[in-house]
Design an enzyme around this catalytic site. Structure first.
Site, mmCIF file in Angstrom:
data_model
loop_
_atom_site.group_PDB
_atom_site.id
_atom_site.type_symbol
_atom_site.label_atom_id
_atom_site.label_comp_id
_atom_site.label_asym_id
_atom_site.label_seq_id
_atom_site.Cartn_x
_atom_site.Cartn_y
_atom_site.Cartn_z
ATOM 1 N N LYS A 13 0.832 -1.215 0.000
ATOM 2 C CA LYS A 13 0.000 0.000 0.000
ATOM 3 C C LYS A 13 0.870 1.271 0.000
ATOM 4 O O LYS A 13 0.669 2.160 -0.808
ATOM 5 C CB LYS A 13 -0.918 0.028 1.236
ATOM 6 N N ARG A 88 -9.856 0.480 8.640
ATOM 7 C CA ARG A 88 -9.261 -0.813 8.954
ATOM 8 C C ARG A 88 -10.241 -1.754 9.623
ATOM 9 O O ARG A 88 -9.888 -2.862 9.999
ATOM 10 C CB ARG A 88 -8.094 -0.594 9.897
ATOM 11 N N ARG A 164 -0.263 -8.576 13.546
ATOM 12 C CA ARG A 164 -0.854 -7.645 12.559
ATOM 13 C C ARG A 164 -1.614 -8.403 11.480
ATOM 14 O O ARG A 164 -2.688 -7.983 11.045
ATOM 15 C CB ARG A 164 0.250 -6.790 11.915
#
Ligand code: AP5
Length: 206
Positions: A13, A88, A164
């Site tokens: 990204k 998110r 993560r």
């Protein structure tokens, strides 16, 4: 052009956002970068953010949403923006819908099992923000753009990356369906060379 770049940690990204922001002349807004700048300057937001980022968890929504809401009110974001790392989770996406009208969401798709190596091999320049992978560096430890000494992000260690990736699967991946339903989702294969991924994104953006 109001765009979201979606993708798992390490999908590319940030790498693509930098290039796209230059091409389309719109600001690259990365919540991760905003948090890291706050951590560096030891602001109250930075202190809160660090405690979550170090564990690979999401910074609380009330902090994150407010930061983005304010940032999008700045003049340079009037014509468009490129959001990297936000939203998110579904709550953040619903909040974003209340204060801005996103046009397209680009999902950079890479198999999760390839990402651990990508992220743990990442080195970044603290001076100019350029990102590298150790396999591109031929042993060099300095930035080829500005000469800065490259470092590893503190959250790029194996244990935190695993956390993560798990947070991504549980909380962020459902956004793919959310934006598909909204008719805004386009997907590109992120498992190609960086220039090819860039070309594919430019093509889907039309
Ligand atoms: P953030 O900074 O957003 O990190 P991330 O989403 O985990 O994404 P990364 O920066 O790791 O990966 P990337 O997709 O940008 O990949 P990159 O281009 O660098 O967030 C960090 C933390 O902040 C979060 O964990 C959370 O705690 C907090 N946070 C942020 N936003 C939040 C929010 N909205 N809500 C709550 N908390 C939030 O590439 C990775 C590596 O791969 C590099 O080495 C690169 O050179 C290489 N690479 C890139 N593309 C390719 C390619 N095509 N082929 C081969 N290698 C490639």
């Amino acid at each position: 052009m109001k765009i979201i770049l979606l993708g798992a940690p390490g999908a590319g990204k940030g790498t693509q956002a930098k290039r796209l922001a230059e091409k389309y002349e719109i600001p690259h807004i990365s919540t991760g970068d905003i948090f890291r700048a706050n951590i560096k300057n030891a602001t109250p937001i930075g202190v809160v953010a660090k405690s979550y980022i170090d564990k690979g968890q999401l910074v609380p929504d009330e902090v994150t949403v407010e930061i983005v809401k304010q940032r999008l009110q700045e003049e340079d974001a009037e014509k468009g923006y490129l959001l990297d790392g936000f939203p998110r989770n579904i709550f953040q996406a619903e909040e974003l819908d209340k204060f801005s009208n996103v046009e397209k969401v680009v999902d950079i798709n890479v198999d999760l099992d390839k990402l651990l190596a990508r992220i743990t091999g990442r080195r970044v320049c603290p001076k100019c923000g350029e990102s590298y992978h150790v396999t591109m560096l031929n042993g060099s430890t300095t930035c080829s753009h500005c000469g800065g000494e490259l470092v590893q992000r503190p959250d790029d260690n194996e244990e935190t990356v695993k956390s993560r990736l798990s947070v991504y699967e549980k909380q962020t991946a459902p956004l793919i369906e959310y934006y598909k339903k909204a008719g805004k989702l386009v997907t590109v294969d992120g498992d190609k060379a960086i220039d090819e991924v860039f070309k594919a994104i430019v093509e889907v953006l039309g």
